[in-house]
Design a protein around this motif. Structure first.
Motif, PDB file in Angstrom:
ATOM      1  N   MET A   1       0.755  -1.126  -0.023  1.00 20.35           N
ATOM      2  CA  MET A   1      -0.081  -0.030   0.016  1.00 20.35           C
ATOM      3  C   MET A   1       0.706   1.238   0.012  1.00 20.35           C
ATOM      4  N   THR A   2       0.626   2.370  -0.766  1.00 22.77           N
ATOM      5  CA  THR A   2       1.467   3.522  -0.930  1.00 22.77           C
ATOM      6  C   THR A   2       0.533   4.538  -0.304  1.00 22.77           C
ATOM      7  N   ILE A   3       1.206   5.512   0.570  1.00 20.62           N
ATOM      8  CA  ILE A   3       0.511   6.588   1.000  1.00 20.62           C
ATOM      9  C   ILE A   3       1.122   7.915   0.799  1.00 20.62           C
ATOM     10  N   ALA A   4       0.602   8.883   0.481  1.00 23.03           N
ATOM     11  CA  ALA A   4       1.377  10.227   0.243  1.00 23.03           C
ATOM     12  C   ALA A   4       1.747  10.725   1.813  1.00 23.03           C
ATOM     13  N   LEU A   5       2.904  11.420   1.710  1.00 20.59           N
ATOM     14  CA  LEU A   5       3.526  11.808   2.804  1.00 20.59           C
ATOM     15  C   LEU A   5       3.291  13.167   3.090  1.00 20.59           C
TER      16      LEU A   5
ATOM     17  N   ILE B   1       2.087  11.901  11.103  1.00 19.72           N
ATOM     18  CA  ILE B   1       1.673  11.691  12.496  1.00 19.72           C
ATOM     19  C   ILE B   1       1.542  10.372  12.836  1.00 19.72           C
ATOM     20  N   LEU B   2       0.397   9.673  11.831  1.00 19.01           N
ATOM     21  CA  LEU B   2      -0.116   8.372  11.905  1.00 19.01           C
ATOM     22  C   LEU B   2       0.798   7.167  11.402  1.00 19.01           C
ATOM     23  N   TYR B   3       1.803   7.403  10.675  1.00 17.67           N
ATOM     24  CA  TYR B   3       2.685   6.190  10.054  1.00 17.67           C
ATOM     25  C   TYR B   3       4.126   6.441  10.455  1.00 17.67           C
ATOM     26  N   ARG B   4       4.713   7.462  10.681  1.00 17.79           N
ATOM     27  CA  ARG B   4       5.913   7.677  10.903  1.00 17.79           C
ATOM     28  C   ARG B   4       6.512   6.383  11.605  1.00 17.79           C
ATOM     29  N   ARG B   5       5.977   6.043  13.027  1.00 19.04           N
ATOM     30  CA  ARG B   5       6.511   4.977  13.800  1.00 19.04           C
ATOM     31  C   ARG B   5       6.705   3.701  12.809  1.00 19.04           C
ATOM     32  N   ALA B   6       5.878   3.409  12.170  1.00 22.74           N
ATOM     33  CA  ALA B   6       5.866   2.215  11.275  1.00 22.74           C
ATOM     34  C   ALA B   6       7.105   2.310  10.168  1.00 22.74           C
TER      35      ALA B   6
ATOM     36  N   THR C   1       6.074   9.877  -1.283  1.00 27.04           N
ATOM     37  CA  THR C   1       5.110   8.609  -0.896  1.00 27.04           C
ATOM     38  C   THR C   1       5.977   7.742  -0.199  1.00 27.04           C
ATOM     39  N   TYR C   2       5.248   6.680   0.218  1.00 25.59           N
ATOM     40  CA  TYR C   2       5.843   5.666   0.883  1.00 25.59           C
ATOM     41  C   TYR C   2       4.983   4.320   0.609  1.00 25.59           C
ATOM     42  N   THR C   3       5.581   3.343   0.395  1.00 25.05           N
ATOM     43  CA  THR C   3       4.984   1.980   0.057  1.00 25.05           C
ATOM     44  C   THR C   3       5.317   1.056   1.319  1.00 25.05           C
TER      45      THR C   3
END
Length: 369
Positions: free
Chosen positions: A266-270, A276-281, A306-308
């Motif tokens: 899954m790819t998200i826009a950064l 805040i929600l996904y940096r830890r992952a 983006t990040y996948t």
């Protein structure tokens, strides 16, 4: 040409007989290797140390946890003392050597993790550098899976919703209630019979209690009970202890989300919100170096828009909703933290029981659901 085979035992070629000591050493070695393989690849035993899953699971339950259901996870730290916890807490002694660290690898399993499964996993909070522990040396926890990769999770007034639909609540789930009496003293025996835990008493008339679902109507029927009301933290009230620990998301343990669970590929826009929600992952679970320079987000030294995701992530919660530290507080659980599926209660000990009722006989060899 004729071939002749002589299978007769030649005199003087018999193997020397093993000594009793050697036989015992061989037997112990075989047992240790077999037990290590079984524990590592098939199943292991696990004890319930707290009340976060009550009444589905009780403190003092001993479980068999299947590792073949989701696929056996290979050790991250292969050099360790077998049959011991990763750290002997009393002396803070490690029972493993982290000089050798292997990458995450899992053998094929019988199934994927499903919503509603009771899962044993390593505590994600201990991924923080301050703990300095490899994944398989982190504390074991047990919770129920509420959401799987790609799901959109929302909690509204304690009710979990997955992709917009209310999730089934566990049969033995429990939460806390505000109980108001007429001032007459409560009989302690009632609490034991109804499996009620008194959290606090503010005055002679007001209590906060954790009550199993099946006991609520019974408690209401007593003549000295004026009201029994669920305790629910209102939406919009920010709780700093709740994930993602940022005022931009005014979430609390009873009202949270919507939140999309990361899924492999899954790819998200950064941007500010997704960081805040996904940096830890991205940073701790998937081992990337993350930096923010003004409006630029740098991953491993390169600007990224983006990040996948490389792994699947799950949302785990205790059935005892107001007495459970779970994903509401430290976020999603990465797939490499998953140990196995809880299958059966093979023994249950009531530490508060008398000599005759110390063992909960009705829970022995009870399937877990």
């Amino acid at each position: 040409m004729q071939w002749k085979f002589n299978f007769k035992k030649q005199p003087g070629t018999s193997k020397p007989k093993k000594s009793k000591t050697r036989e015992w050493l061989d037997a112990v070695m075989f047992a240790a290797v077999a037990a290590t393989l079984i524990r590592g690849l098939l199943f292991s035993a696990y004890a319930i140390p707290s009340g976060s899953m009550e009444s589905s699971l009780l403190t003092g339950d001993y479980l068999f946890v299947s590792k073949i259901n989701y696929g056996p996870r290979m050790p991250f730290t292969p050099v360790a003392v077998p049959f011991l916890e990763s750290t002997i807490t009393q002396y803070n002694i490690k029972t493993y050597w982290d000089g050798i660290k292997l990458p995450y690898f899992r053998l094929p399993g019988l199934s994927e993790i499903k919503k509603g499964d009771i899962v044993v996993f390593n505590k994600p909070e201990e991924a923080d550098p301050s703990y300095n522990r490899p994944v398989d040396a982190r504390t074991n926890l047990i919770k129920r899976c509420q959401a799987t990769p790609g799901d959109v999770l929302t909690i509204v007034n304690t009710q979990v919703y997955i992709n917009g639909k209310a999730a089934p609540n566990a049969e033995k789930a429990q939460t806390s209630y505000q109980v108001v009496t007429d001032g007459m003293a409560m009989n302690e025996l009632i609490f034991k019979q109804l499996h009620i835990e008194v959290l606090r008493q503010s005055d002679m008339n007001n209590y906060e209690m954790i009550i199993p679902n099946e006991s609520v109507s019974v408690l209401k029927s007593y003549s000295n009970i004026k009201s029994v009301t669920p305790v629910v933290e209102a939406a919009g009230i920010y709780d700093a202890s709740v994930f993602p620990h940022n005022e931009k998301f005014k979430w609390n343990m009873d009202n949270l989300g919507p939140l999309t669970l990361p899924k492999r590929g899954m790819t998200i826009a950064l941007n500010d919100s997704t960081m805040i929600l996904y940096r830890r992952a991205i940073e701790l679970y998937e081992n990337n170096k993350v930096a923010v320079n003004g409006k630029d987000i740098m991953i491993n030294g390169k600007k990224a828009d983006t990040y996948t995701f490389k792994m699947n992530y799950y949302w785990m919660m205790g059935d005892n909703r107001h007495n459970s530290l779970d994903s509401r507080f430290w976020g999603y659980v990465p797939e490499d933290h998953v140990v196995g599926k809880a299958m059966i209660t093979w023994m249950s000990i009531d530490s508060a029981g008398t000599f005759l009722d110390k063992v909960r006989w009705n829970r022995i060899l009870k399937p877990i659901k």
